[in-house]
Design an enzyme around this catalytic site. Sequence first.
Site, short mmCIF file in Angstrom:
data_model
loop_
_atom_site.label_atom_id
_atom_site.label_comp_id
_atom_site.label_asym_id
_atom_site.label_seq_id
_atom_site.Cartn_x
_atom_site.Cartn_y
_atom_site.Cartn_z
N GLY A 268 0.77 -1.24 0.00
CA GLY A 268 0.00 0.00 0.00
C GLY A 268 0.80 1.29 0.00
N ASP B 225 0.44 3.84 4.25
CA ASP B 225 -0.63 4.44 3.48
C ASP B 225 -1.77 4.89 4.38
OD1 ASP B 225 -1.19 1.82 4.15
OD2 ASP B 225 -1.79 1.19 2.15
N ASP C 122 -5.83 2.11 10.16
CA ASP C 122 -7.23 1.81 10.44
C ASP C 122 -7.32 1.35 11.89
OD1 ASP C 122 -9.86 1.04 10.44
OD2 ASP C 122 -9.69 -0.40 8.82
N LYS D 271 -7.82 6.82 9.88
CA LYS D 271 -9.28 6.74 10.01
C LYS D 271 -9.72 7.24 11.36
CE LYS D 271 -10.24 3.18 6.66
NZ LYS D 271 -10.86 1.88 6.40
N VAL E 175 -11.65 2.99 1.68
CA VAL E 175 -11.21 3.83 0.56
C VAL E 175 -10.23 3.06 -0.33
CG1 VAL E 175 -11.57 6.06 1.67
CG2 VAL E 175 -9.43 4.85 2.08
P1 IMP Z 1 -4.98 -1.81 10.27
O1 IMP Z 1 -4.12 -2.95 10.78
O2 IMP Z 1 -6.43 -2.04 10.54
O3 IMP Z 1 -4.53 -0.46 10.77
O4 IMP Z 1 -4.88 -1.82 8.69
C1 IMP Z 1 -3.65 -1.70 8.09
C2 IMP Z 1 -3.65 -2.00 6.62
O5 IMP Z 1 -4.92 -2.37 6.12
C3 IMP Z 1 -3.25 -0.78 5.83
O6 IMP Z 1 -1.86 -0.67 5.73
C4 IMP Z 1 -3.94 -1.00 4.52
O7 IMP Z 1 -3.09 -1.74 3.67
C5 IMP Z 1 -5.17 -1.80 4.86
N1 IMP Z 1 -6.37 -0.93 4.90
C6 IMP Z 1 -6.93 -0.35 5.99
N2 IMP Z 1 -7.99 0.40 5.67
C7 IMP Z 1 -8.10 0.32 4.32
C8 IMP Z 1 -9.01 0.91 3.35
O8 IMP Z 1 -9.94 1.69 3.65
N3 IMP Z 1 -8.79 0.59 2.05
C9 IMP Z 1 -7.78 -0.23 1.64
N4 IMP Z 1 -6.92 -0.79 2.50
C10 IMP Z 1 -7.07 -0.53 3.82
MG MG Z 2 -2.05 -2.80 2.84
#
Ligand code: IMP
Ligand code: MG
Length: 174
Positions: free
Chosen positions: A43, A99, A102, A130, A152
Amino acid sequence: MLDGKIRVMISAEEIDAKLAEMGRAITDDYQGKDLLMVGILKGAFMVMADLARHIELPVEFDFMAVSSYGASTKSSGVVRILKDLDSEIQGRHLLIVEDIIDSGLTLRYLMKSLRVRQPASLELAALLVKDGVERPATDIRYEGFRIPPEFVIGYGLDYAEKYRNLPYVGIVEG
Ligand code: IMP
Ligand code: MG
């Protein structure tokens, strides 16, 4: 493929202006320091390339690949390292480039495993964060945009591995 229309949430111009701002701050903060930027694949590849062009320092680059989502649109909390760093990081100044943050679960795991290797410093830059998401306390040193907790795509972000090449951050309208 996605049903529905893709609406622009953050334009290419807005992204570039923000990255220029972040790049200036990084340039100021890392004067005289041995900076290693670590992009989290896949990403972060676009943020990494465009942000780096706004940094006026003799910076080095490395990449890690982790998997947390699979083809789903929700974080599973299970993180696997698919590709580790090539570089030794002990005593170096690390800047992780993401990128989007979340749930923060991917990052929490990553920062923990990197800290064990004793870098001189470990900071985080993320283009998107987010809002309204419960996440473990994450100190984001360089933050681009706060966005609502919706899925997104574009500018590196995928849906089932597609749409990463969109020059803007978009949202799918149902
Ligand atoms: P987290 O572990 O939930 O913080 O997510 C981390 C990874 O999930 C990010 O580095 C992204 O690659 C992917 N991700 C999180 N939200 C989105 C989104 O809205 N669209 C696409 N990829 C996402
Ligand atoms: Mg990713």
